[in-house]
Design a protein around this motif. Structure first.
Motif, PDB file in Angstrom:
ATOM      1  N   VAL A  94     -16.593  -2.864  72.899  1.00  0.00           N
ATOM      2  CA  VAL A  94     -17.944  -3.283  73.299  1.00  0.00           C
ATOM      3  C   VAL A  94     -18.394  -4.549  72.551  1.00  0.00           C
ATOM      4  O   VAL A  94     -19.225  -5.315  73.052  1.00  0.00           O
ATOM      5  CB  VAL A  94     -18.930  -2.095  73.110  1.00  0.00           C
ATOM      6  N   LYS A  95     -17.805  -4.785  71.366  1.00  0.00           N
ATOM      7  CA  LYS A  95     -18.162  -5.999  70.615  1.00  0.00           C
ATOM      8  C   LYS A  95     -17.418  -7.231  71.125  1.00  0.00           C
ATOM      9  O   LYS A  95     -17.728  -8.350  70.748  1.00  0.00           O
ATOM     10  CB  LYS A  95     -17.831  -5.801  69.126  1.00  0.00           C
ATOM     11  N   GLY A  96     -16.407  -7.005  71.915  1.00  0.00           N
ATOM     12  CA  GLY A  96     -15.625  -8.118  72.442  1.00  0.00           C
ATOM     13  C   GLY A  96     -14.373  -8.408  71.645  1.00  0.00           C
ATOM     14  O   GLY A  96     -13.744  -9.449  71.844  1.00  0.00           O
ATOM     15  N   ASP A  97     -13.996  -7.492  70.742  1.00  0.00           N
ATOM     16  CA  ASP A  97     -12.770  -7.671  69.964  1.00  0.00           C
ATOM     17  C   ASP A  97     -11.590  -7.038  70.710  1.00  0.00           C
ATOM     18  O   ASP A  97     -11.737  -5.958  71.296  1.00  0.00           O
ATOM     19  CB  ASP A  97     -12.881  -6.996  68.592  1.00  0.00           C
ATOM     20  N   VAL A  98     -10.451  -7.702  70.635  1.00  0.00           N
ATOM     21  CA  VAL A  98      -9.232  -7.130  71.229  1.00  0.00           C
ATOM     22  C   VAL A  98      -8.682  -6.098  70.248  1.00  0.00           C
ATOM     23  O   VAL A  98      -8.396  -6.417  69.093  1.00  0.00           O
ATOM     24  CB  VAL A  98      -8.184  -8.223  71.505  1.00  0.00           C
ATOM     25  N   LEU A  99      -8.557  -4.872  70.703  1.00  0.00           N
ATOM     26  CA  LEU A  99      -8.180  -3.768  69.811  1.00  0.00           C
ATOM     27  C   LEU A  99      -6.675  -3.755  69.521  1.00  0.00           C
ATOM     28  O   LEU A  99      -5.888  -4.252  70.333  1.00  0.00           O
ATOM     29  CB  LEU A  99      -8.594  -2.438  70.446  1.00  0.00           C
ATOM     30  N   PRO A 100      -6.287  -3.185  68.377  1.00  0.00           N
ATOM     31  CA  PRO A 100      -4.862  -3.087  68.047  1.00  0.00           C
ATOM     32  C   PRO A 100      -4.085  -2.319  69.114  1.00  0.00           C
ATOM     33  O   PRO A 100      -4.631  -1.429  69.764  1.00  0.00           O
ATOM     34  CB  PRO A 100      -4.854  -2.312  66.726  1.00  0.00           C
ATOM     35  N   ASN A 101      -2.822  -2.691  69.267  1.00  0.00           N
ATOM     36  CA  ASN A 101      -1.963  -1.989  70.225  1.00  0.00           C
ATOM     37  C   ASN A 101      -0.583  -1.791  69.611  1.00  0.00           C
ATOM     38  O   ASN A 101      -0.368  -2.077  68.429  1.00  0.00           O
ATOM     39  CB  ASN A 101      -1.895  -2.762  71.550  1.00  0.00           C
ATOM     40  N   THR A 102       0.335  -1.316  70.424  1.00  0.00           N
ATOM     41  CA  THR A 102       1.687  -1.069  69.910  1.00  0.00           C
ATOM     42  C   THR A 102       2.587  -2.280  70.086  1.00  0.00           C
ATOM     43  O   THR A 102       3.781  -2.211  69.858  1.00  0.00           O
ATOM     44  CB  THR A 102       2.312   0.121  70.656  1.00  0.00           C
ATOM     45  N   ARG A 103       2.005  -3.370  70.521  1.00  0.00           N
ATOM     46  CA  ARG A 103       2.825  -4.553  70.792  1.00  0.00           C
ATOM     47  C   ARG A 103       2.452  -5.715  69.886  1.00  0.00           C
ATOM     48  O   ARG A 103       2.306  -6.850  70.335  1.00  0.00           O
ATOM     49  CB  ARG A 103       2.628  -4.996  72.236  1.00  0.00           C
ATOM     50  N   GLY A 104       2.209  -5.429  68.677  1.00  0.00           N
ATOM     51  CA  GLY A 104       2.064  -6.522  67.721  1.00  0.00           C
ATOM     52  C   GLY A 104       0.655  -6.825  67.254  1.00  0.00           C
ATOM     53  O   GLY A 104       0.471  -7.663  66.373  1.00  0.00           O
ATOM     54  N   ILE A 105      -0.361  -6.184  67.827  1.00  0.00           N
ATOM     55  CA  ILE A 105      -1.718  -6.406  67.305  1.00  0.00           C
ATOM     56  C   ILE A 105      -1.989  -5.302  66.283  1.00  0.00           C
ATOM     57  O   ILE A 105      -2.101  -4.132  66.651  1.00  0.00           O
ATOM     58  CB  ILE A 105      -2.782  -6.371  68.421  1.00  0.00           C
ATOM     59  N   ASP A 106      -2.060  -5.683  65.015  1.00  0.00           N
ATOM     60  CA  ASP A 106      -2.283  -4.654  63.988  1.00  0.00           C
ATOM     61  C   ASP A 106      -3.713  -4.635  63.475  1.00  0.00           C
ATOM     62  O   ASP A 106      -4.097  -3.735  62.741  1.00  0.00           O
ATOM     63  CB  ASP A 106      -1.291  -4.815  62.837  1.00  0.00           C
ATOM     64  N   ARG A 107      -4.491  -5.640  63.820  1.00  0.00           N
ATOM     65  CA  ARG A 107      -5.920  -5.625  63.476  1.00  0.00           C
ATOM     66  C   ARG A 107      -6.686  -6.285  64.623  1.00  0.00           C
ATOM     67  O   ARG A 107      -6.100  -7.068  65.381  1.00  0.00           O
ATOM     68  CB  ARG A 107      -6.172  -6.355  62.161  1.00  0.00           C
ATOM     69  N   ILE A 121       0.903  -7.344  79.985  1.00  0.00           N
ATOM     70  CA  ILE A 121       0.343  -7.278  78.636  1.00  0.00           C
ATOM     71  C   ILE A 121      -1.095  -6.769  78.771  1.00  0.00           C
ATOM     72  O   ILE A 121      -1.923  -7.403  79.428  1.00  0.00           O
ATOM     73  CB  ILE A 121       0.342  -8.656  77.963  1.00  0.00           C
ATOM     74  N   PHE A 122      -1.356  -5.626  78.166  1.00  0.00           N
ATOM     75  CA  PHE A 122      -2.701  -5.059  78.232  1.00  0.00           C
ATOM     76  C   PHE A 122      -3.495  -5.503  77.004  1.00  0.00           C
ATOM     77  O   PHE A 122      -3.005  -5.382  75.875  1.00  0.00           O
ATOM     78  CB  PHE A 122      -2.640  -3.529  78.254  1.00  0.00           C
ATOM     79  N   LEU A 123      -4.690  -6.007  77.256  1.00  0.00           N
ATOM     80  CA  LEU A 123      -5.593  -6.344  76.156  1.00  0.00           C
ATOM     81  C   LEU A 123      -6.811  -5.428  76.274  1.00  0.00           C
ATOM     82  O   LEU A 123      -7.567  -5.518  77.243  1.00  0.00           O
ATOM     83  CB  LEU A 123      -6.018  -7.813  76.230  1.00  0.00           C
ATOM     84  N   ASN A 124      -6.963  -4.545  75.308  1.00  0.00           N
ATOM     85  CA  ASN A 124      -8.103  -3.628  75.315  1.00  0.00           C
ATOM     86  C   ASN A 124      -9.229  -4.252  74.509  1.00  0.00           C
ATOM     87  O   ASN A 124      -9.055  -4.560  73.327  1.00  0.00           O
ATOM     88  CB  ASN A 124      -7.691  -2.293  74.697  1.00  0.00           C
ATOM     89  N   VAL A 125     -10.367  -4.423  75.159  1.00  0.00           N
ATOM     90  CA  VAL A 125     -11.488  -5.120  74.520  1.00  0.00           C
ATOM     91  C   VAL A 125     -12.634  -4.127  74.339  1.00  0.00           C
ATOM     92  O   VAL A 125     -13.063  -3.486  75.309  1.00  0.00           O
ATOM     93  CB  VAL A 125     -11.947  -6.308  75.396  1.00  0.00           C
ATOM     94  N   ARG A 141      -8.606  -5.006  79.790  1.00  0.00           N
ATOM     95  CA  ARG A 141      -9.344  -3.743  79.936  1.00  0.00           C
ATOM     96  C   ARG A 141     -10.524  -3.824  78.988  1.00  0.00           C
ATOM     97  O   ARG A 141     -10.390  -3.542  77.800  1.00  0.00           O
ATOM     98  CB  ARG A 141      -8.466  -2.550  79.570  1.00  0.00           C
ATOM     99  N   ALA A 142     -11.650  -4.247  79.524  1.00  0.00           N
ATOM    100  CA  ALA A 142     -12.797  -4.489  78.649  1.00  0.00           C
ATOM    101  C   ALA A 142     -13.872  -3.433  78.859  1.00  0.00           C
ATOM    102  O   ALA A 142     -14.049  -2.915  79.975  1.00  0.00           O
ATOM    103  CB  ALA A 142     -13.366  -5.874  78.923  1.00  0.00           C
ATOM    104  N   HIS A 143     -14.585  -3.138  77.802  1.00  0.00           N
ATOM    105  CA  HIS A 143     -15.706  -2.192  77.876  1.00  0.00           C
ATOM    106  C   HIS A 143     -16.781  -2.770  78.787  1.00  0.00           C
ATOM    107  O   HIS A 143     -17.040  -3.968  78.780  1.00  0.00           O
ATOM    108  CB  HIS A 143     -16.263  -1.970  76.470  1.00  0.00           C
ATOM    109  N   GLU A 144     -17.417  -1.904  79.538  1.00  0.00           N
ATOM    110  CA  GLU A 144     -18.360  -2.384  80.553  1.00  0.00           C
ATOM    111  C   GLU A 144     -19.588  -3.085  79.963  1.00  0.00           C
ATOM    112  O   GLU A 144     -20.208  -3.902  80.626  1.00  0.00           O
ATOM    113  CB  GLU A 144     -18.791  -1.233  81.463  1.00  0.00           C
ATOM    114  N   ASP A 145     -19.948  -2.757  78.722  1.00  0.00           N
ATOM    115  CA  ASP A 145     -21.141  -3.375  78.128  1.00  0.00           C
ATOM    116  C   ASP A 145     -20.815  -4.584  77.252  1.00  0.00           C
ATOM    117  O   ASP A 145     -21.698  -5.109  76.574  1.00  0.00           O
ATOM    118  CB  ASP A 145     -21.905  -2.335  77.306  1.00  0.00           C
ATOM    119  N   CYS A 146     -19.583  -5.002  77.265  1.00  0.00           N
ATOM    120  CA  CYS A 146     -19.187  -6.188  76.492  1.00  0.00           C
ATOM    121  C   CYS A 146     -19.800  -7.435  77.142  1.00  0.00           C
ATOM    122  O   CYS A 146     -19.922  -7.505  78.363  1.00  0.00           O
ATOM    123  CB  CYS A 146     -17.668  -6.271  76.511  1.00  0.00           C
TER     124      CYS A 146
END
Lengths: 157, 182
Positions: A67-80, A61-65, A122-127
């Motif tokens: 720079v603000k620290g929010d987990v971004l939407p993906n194709t696996r159920g995160i719509d916001r 399960i990939f969680l893309n984070v 997968r988090a942004h380096e400045d988060c």
């Protein structure tokens, strides 16, 4: 009055065509339209010791984070964007239900119980790390203790 | 007779495969893939051990070869306004109040690497001496490194510190916020 025979003068295109087709093949294979559930806008940190992902992992399960620290939407159920630990835990609990289903099916078929899904952050380096820690704790609450950080292989800045 | 003569004079037609359209199409495809070629940088992962939960088990895999005499290393990291390293204190064992690692930012991280490496070398030597004394042959296993991090530390700095610890020979690194209850 004999004229010399007219010979056709044509360049031999076949080797050129071979080469071009080989190049096309190369770029087609390298083209990465939809790779993993990753977000290209995230600037990952670098680490020398980062190792490639284990191919034997059943489910990742990939969680893309951002720079603000929010987990971004993906194709696996995160719509916001998921902005806090409770939201992350809620999403991950839905994913845990899938894991439970896999375990139930394995038990029915008498197969060994699959290990739980791996969570790759997968988090942004400045988060800020506090946000990452929140996400990790949300994952743990939902029953996902196996977590990895994603980084680009290279010398740390 | 007339039929055989007709057959004999039929002209030979050389088959001609027009490759120009194929070449055009190939060039178009080549141009498309050249323009969209975007090699992704090689991504890798760093394993994370979650801090121990109150009343719950640690997520560290059980290690049957754990060396009881080698205590875990604790690294406390404070951050400056930019999210970089302001100070690092390193301690080993419960009774150790810790020693400051000299420098800030990248220098502090570099010195942390040197310090961790030296500690590991000492621990290895002690382990070998202990094995010799009691006649054991148990393998040495590097202790866990617990990171106690300031909450405004940048993620890239956390990754860099974990990277330094891994490079120094500690595969098990557990990052946590310093305010977390462990």
């Amino acid at each position: 009055m004999s004229h010399g025979s007219v010979e056709k003068c044509e360049p031999n295109m076949t080797p050129m065509l071979d080469l071009v087709l080989q190049l096309v093949m190369f770029f087609m294979l390298c083209a990465n339209f939809i790779a993993e559930d990753v977000n290209a806008t995230i600037k990952l940190p670098t680490a020398l010791q980062a190792r490639p992902l284990d191919k034997a992992e059943d489910r990742v399960i990939f969680l893309n984070v951002d720079v603000k620290g929010d987990v971004l939407p993906n194709t696996r159920g995160i719509d916001r964007p998921l902005t806090n630990r409770v939201q992350v835990a809620g999403y991950m609990k839905n994913q845990a239900a899938f894991d439970q289903e896999l375990k139930r099916r394995a038990a029915e078929k008498g197969k060994p119980e699959p290990i739980g899904s791996l969570v790759v952050i997968r988090a942004h380096e400045d988060c800020k790390y506090a946000k990452i820690s929140d996400i990790m704790l949300g994952c743990r609450e939902a029953g996902f203790p196996r977590i990895q950080f994603r980084a680009i292989v290279g010398i740390s800045k | 007779m007339s039929r055989s003569r007709r057959h004999a004079v039929s002209p030979f037609v050389e088959p001609d495969l027009p490759i120009t359209p194929m070449l055009d199409m190939s060039f178009q495809l080549l141009a498309f893939f050249l323009m969209t070629f975007n090699p992704t940088p090689t991504e890798g992962h760093l394993d994370v051990i979650l801090p121990k939960q109150d009343g719950g088990p640690s997520t560290a895999p059980p290690n049957p070869f754990q060396n009881p005499e080698v205590e875990d290393v604790t690294v406390r990291v404070e951050a400056d306004d930019k999210g970089d390293v302001a100070s690092i204190v390193i301690a080993q064992g419960k009774d150790d109040s810790g020693a400051a690692v000299p420098g800030k930012g990248r220098d502090a991280r570099s010195n942390l690497f040197t310090d961790l490496k030296a500690r590991l070398a000492t621990a290895k030597a002690e382990h070998a001496a202990r094995n010799k004394n009691i006649g054991e042959t148990g393998a040495f296993v590097a202790p866990k490194v617990k990171l106690e991090l300031a909450d405004n530390l940048n993620f890239k700095i956390v990754i860099a510190i974990m990277d330094e610890a891994n490079r120094a020979g500690y595969p098990a690194v557990a990052p946590a916020l310093k305010d977390d209850k462990k």
